[in-house]
Motif scaffolding. Structure first.
Motif, PDB file in Angstrom:
ATOM      1  N   UNK A 299       0.832  -1.200   0.000  1.00 34.75           N
ATOM      2  CA  UNK A 299       0.000   0.000   0.000  1.00 34.75           C
ATOM      3  C   UNK A 299       0.868   1.251   0.000  1.00 34.75           C
ATOM      4  N   UNK A 300       1.912   1.260   0.811  1.00 31.83           N
ATOM      5  CA  UNK A 300       2.761   2.444   0.941  1.00 31.83           C
ATOM      6  C   UNK A 300       3.596   2.676  -0.311  1.00 31.83           C
ATOM      7  N   UNK A 301       4.169   1.610  -0.855  1.00 37.74           N
ATOM      8  CA  UNK A 301       5.044   1.783  -2.013  1.00 37.74           C
ATOM      9  C   UNK A 301       4.283   1.966  -3.320  1.00 37.74           C
ATOM     10  N   UNK A 302       3.028   1.507  -3.366  1.00 39.94           N
ATOM     11  CA  UNK A 302       2.266   1.585  -4.621  1.00 39.94           C
ATOM     12  C   UNK A 302       1.121   2.591  -4.596  1.00 39.94           C
ATOM     13  N   UNK A 303       0.690   2.985  -3.378  1.00 47.58           N
ATOM     14  CA  UNK A 303      -0.502   3.841  -3.295  1.00 47.58           C
ATOM     15  C   UNK A 303      -0.226   5.157  -2.567  1.00 47.58           C
ATOM     16  N   UNK A 304       0.261   5.091  -1.339  1.00 52.01           N
ATOM     17  CA  UNK A 304       0.386   6.293  -0.517  1.00 52.01           C
ATOM     18  C   UNK A 304       1.687   6.268   0.292  1.00 52.01           C
ATOM     19  N   UNK A 305       2.712   6.924  -0.229  1.00 54.68           N
ATOM     20  CA  UNK A 305       4.024   6.917   0.419  1.00 54.68           C
ATOM     21  C   UNK A 305       4.051   7.708   1.729  1.00 54.68           C
ATOM     22  N   UNK A 306       3.032   8.495   1.981  1.00 54.08           N
ATOM     23  CA  UNK A 306       3.010   9.292   3.212  1.00 54.08           C
ATOM     24  C   UNK A 306       2.699   8.460   4.451  1.00 54.08           C
ATOM     25  N   UNK A 307       2.306   7.203   4.264  1.00 50.59           N
ATOM     26  CA  UNK A 307       1.887   6.366   5.393  1.00 50.59           C
ATOM     27  C   UNK A 307       3.020   5.473   5.916  1.00 50.59           C
ATOM     28  N   UNK A 308       4.264   5.933   5.799  1.00 45.38           N
ATOM     29  CA  UNK A 308       5.399   5.090   6.201  1.00 45.38           C
ATOM     30  C   UNK A 308       5.383   4.772   7.697  1.00 45.38           C
ATOM     31  N   UNK A 309       4.892   5.684   8.520  1.00 42.29           N
ATOM     32  CA  UNK A 309       4.849   5.411   9.960  1.00 42.29           C
ATOM     33  C   UNK A 309       3.951   4.210  10.254  1.00 42.29           C
ATOM     34  N   UNK A 310       2.835   4.145   9.564  1.00 41.81           N
ATOM     35  CA  UNK A 310       1.937   2.995   9.720  1.00 41.81           C
ATOM     36  C   UNK A 310       2.645   1.707   9.308  1.00 41.81           C
ATOM     37  N   UNK A 311       3.404   1.789   8.224  1.00 37.31           N
ATOM     38  CA  UNK A 311       4.127   0.617   7.759  1.00 37.31           C
ATOM     39  C   UNK A 311       5.205   0.173   8.726  1.00 37.31           C
ATOM     40  N   UNK A 312       5.908   1.129   9.319  1.00 35.02           N
ATOM     41  CA  UNK A 312       6.948   0.789  10.297  1.00 35.02           C
ATOM     42  C   UNK A 312       6.335   0.096  11.498  1.00 35.02           C
ATOM     43  N   UNK A 313       5.207   0.615  11.976  1.00 37.37           N
ATOM     44  CA  UNK A 313       4.522  -0.018  13.108  1.00 37.37           C
ATOM     45  C   UNK A 313       4.120  -1.446  12.769  1.00 37.37           C
ATOM     46  N   UNK A 314       3.578  -1.641  11.567  1.00 35.43           N
ATOM     47  CA  UNK A 314       3.156  -2.978  11.147  1.00 35.43           C
ATOM     48  C   UNK A 314       4.335  -3.938  11.129  1.00 35.43           C
ATOM     49  N   UNK A 315       5.452  -3.487  10.596  1.00 34.12           N
ATOM     50  CA  UNK A 315       6.624  -4.373  10.530  1.00 34.12           C
ATOM     51  C   UNK A 315       7.239  -4.618  11.898  1.00 34.12           C
ATOM     52  N   UNK A 316       7.303  -3.590  12.726  1.00 36.98           N
ATOM     53  CA  UNK A 316       7.914  -3.767  14.042  1.00 36.98           C
ATOM     54  C   UNK A 316       7.114  -4.772  14.882  1.00 36.98           C
ATOM     55  N   UNK A 317       5.786  -4.719  14.796  1.00 36.33           N
ATOM     56  CA  UNK A 317       4.965  -5.657  15.567  1.00 36.33           C
ATOM     57  C   UNK A 317       5.089  -7.076  15.008  1.00 36.33           C
ATOM     58  N   UNK A 318       5.176  -7.188  13.699  1.00 30.06           N
ATOM     59  CA  UNK A 318       5.357  -8.526  13.117  1.00 30.06           C
ATOM     60  C   UNK A 318       6.735  -9.088  13.469  1.00 30.06           C
ATOM     61  N   UNK A 319       7.776  -8.278  13.356  1.00 27.04           N
ATOM     62  CA  UNK A 319       9.133  -8.732  13.655  1.00 27.04           C
ATOM     63  C   UNK A 319       9.237  -9.180  15.110  1.00 27.04           C
ATOM     64  N   UNK A 320       8.557  -8.454  16.014  1.00 22.04           N
ATOM     65  CA  UNK A 320       8.576  -8.826  17.430  1.00 22.04           C
ATOM     66  C   UNK A 320       7.901 -10.172  17.663  1.00 22.04           C
ATOM     67  N   UNK A 321       6.906 -10.500  16.840  1.00 22.09           N
ATOM     68  CA  UNK A 321       6.175 -11.766  16.996  1.00 22.09           C
ATOM     69  C   UNK A 321       6.850 -12.924  16.278  1.00 22.09           C
TER      70      UNK A 321
END
Length: 438
Positions: A299-321
């Protein structure tokens, strides 16, 4: 200038699964259900009945309440124990069940009678009743207060019965929709898959199975978006191409929203005391986090690059799990690539440098660090950043095999830095190996 835009490959689909844990030989589950026999002779599930389990070979007591279906369960009770179940409910006669064992896969059935005084029996009272063979609670004359309690209880149970019927219908629709959606997803029939998941969600959006439907729907949307995008970029007609890309963007947006809802719902589920249920919830959340991270990246790379903070949160929570080292490493690379593709070069550089701290020879991190520094240098006209870029790229060229498709790009950037900015990689001193003379 020197960056190459590639559509990230879609990883293999993974369906939500539930994992059960087999109880050890030393403990087991004790379960059952309670019904309330009303004055008119009908029986309904006894909701919120108090269950007291007394262990009689040793001192012990366990307490719980029945759910909306009149069911109760205790996990991990000693297998060798002898138990008595006591049950009580306001407005009803108490009851009990002796000769109970845990871990025998028996569904113990208890019945309460209305009306009654709702008294909760102690172990001593149960033993007395067992010895005298008397009823558990007296059938004394019903008072006005008792009648009011009984009427309220009857109304509540009627509501529960109706709710249970609705839940039963929802369960059937959701189970059917989930299976049909998964079958279609395996066959890459994404339209049918998404339609079936939506059918289940429309039946009951608050059903416990809704997060699984949302997660798998997100996977189907991601797959359909990639298929639409790859078809669109090959089109020669601009109208067809633009329509296909727009359709793909809508799917990526919907996938991000669907997976985010799944994670939110799963986080809100109370932690179960049952080990199997707790583990199942953990597994479902893990898969939801993984799909949300993938959906956020696209979504961030193809649709809305301004949402990188949301993407970082998503990855950080997945990486922690994530517990698998290889999958965790891939997620760290995907997060860094997401930032790079979103043109957030300073944050991408930090992500790649973190990877290099763990593995200084990571080829992808070396190349992307050099590219990020080159772009930062170009944006800020910063020759120091160009120098750092040249150092990273030179190390990449030195270590990368000739078959690496990015090696030629790295050499091109190094040549451009030399010709246009007079920047060359800094040489690092190589220690001289000294040998002793014989």
């Amino acid at each position: 200038m020197f960056r190459r835009h590639l559509l990230p490959l879609f990883s293999g689909l993974a369906l939500i699964v539930c994992i059960s844990i087999t109880a050890s030989a030393q403990s087991g589950q004790l379960r059952g259900h309670v019904t309330l026999k009303q004055a008119d002779g009908t029986a309904v599930p006894a909701v919120d009945a108090i269950i007291d389990v007394y262990r009689i070979d040793l001192s012990g007591k366990y307490t719980a309440k029945t759910n909306k279906r009149g069911e109760f369960a205790f996990a991990g009770l000693p297998f060798i124990g002898d138990y008595i179940i006591g049950v009580s409910l306001p407005g009803a006669q108490a009851s009990y069940q002796p000769g109970v064992k845990a871990g025998r896969d028996v569904d113990y059935a208890l019945e309460l009678m209305a009306p009654g005084d709702g008294r909760r029996l102690t172990l001593e009272e149960i033993r007395t009743l067992m010895n005298t063979k008397t009823p558990a609670s007296g059938g004394s004359k019903e008072t006005a207060e008792d009648r009011a309690k009984r009427a309220e209880l009857l109304k509540k149970n009627e509501e529960i019965t109706a709710a249970n019927e609705r839940a039963k219908n929802s369960n059937e629709i959701i189970a059917r929709s989930f299976k049909a959606g998964n079958d279609a997803l395996k066959l890459k029939n994404y339209d049918e898959s998404i339609a079936r998941y939506d059918e289940g969600l429309q039946a009951d959006p608050e059903h416990p199975g809704a997060p699984a439907l949302l997660t798998n729907k997100a996977m189907a949307l991601i797959a359909r978006a990639i298929e639409r995008f790859n078809t669109a970029v090959k089109a020669t007609d601009e109208t067809t191409k633009n329509a296909g890309i727009d359709a793909a963007k809508k799917d990526w947006t919907a996938a991000s929203e669907s997976s985010a809802k799944a994670v939110t719902k799963l986080k809100a589920v109370p932690t179960s005391t049952d080990p199997a249920e707790a583990n199942s919830a953990k597994v479902n959340l893990y898969f939801a986090l993984a799909v949300r991270a993938d959906a956020a990246r696209l979504f961030i790379t193809k649709v809305d690059q301004s949402q990188v903070d949301m993407g970082i949160t998503a990855y950080q929570e997945y990486i922690a799990a994530e517990t698998d080292p290889l999958k965790k490493s891939k997620a760290e690379h995907d997060q860094a690539q997401m930032l790079f593709d979103a043109n957030v070069f300073d944050r991408a550089l930090l992500a790649y440098q973190k990877i290099l701290e763990a593995n200084p020879d990571d080829l992808n991190a070396l190349m992307r660090s050099g590219q990020a520094l080159f772009n930062i240098g170009a944006i800020n006209t910063d020759k120091a950043k160009y120098q750092q870029a040249a150092n990273y790229l030179a190390k990449f060229v030195e270590k990368a095999p000739d078959t690496d498709p990015l090696k030629a790009d790295a050499k091109d950037i190094l040549q451009a830095l030399k010709d246009q900015e007079n920047v060359k990689p800094e040489k690092t001193a190589t220690p001289v190996r000294r040998t002793r003379r014989p």
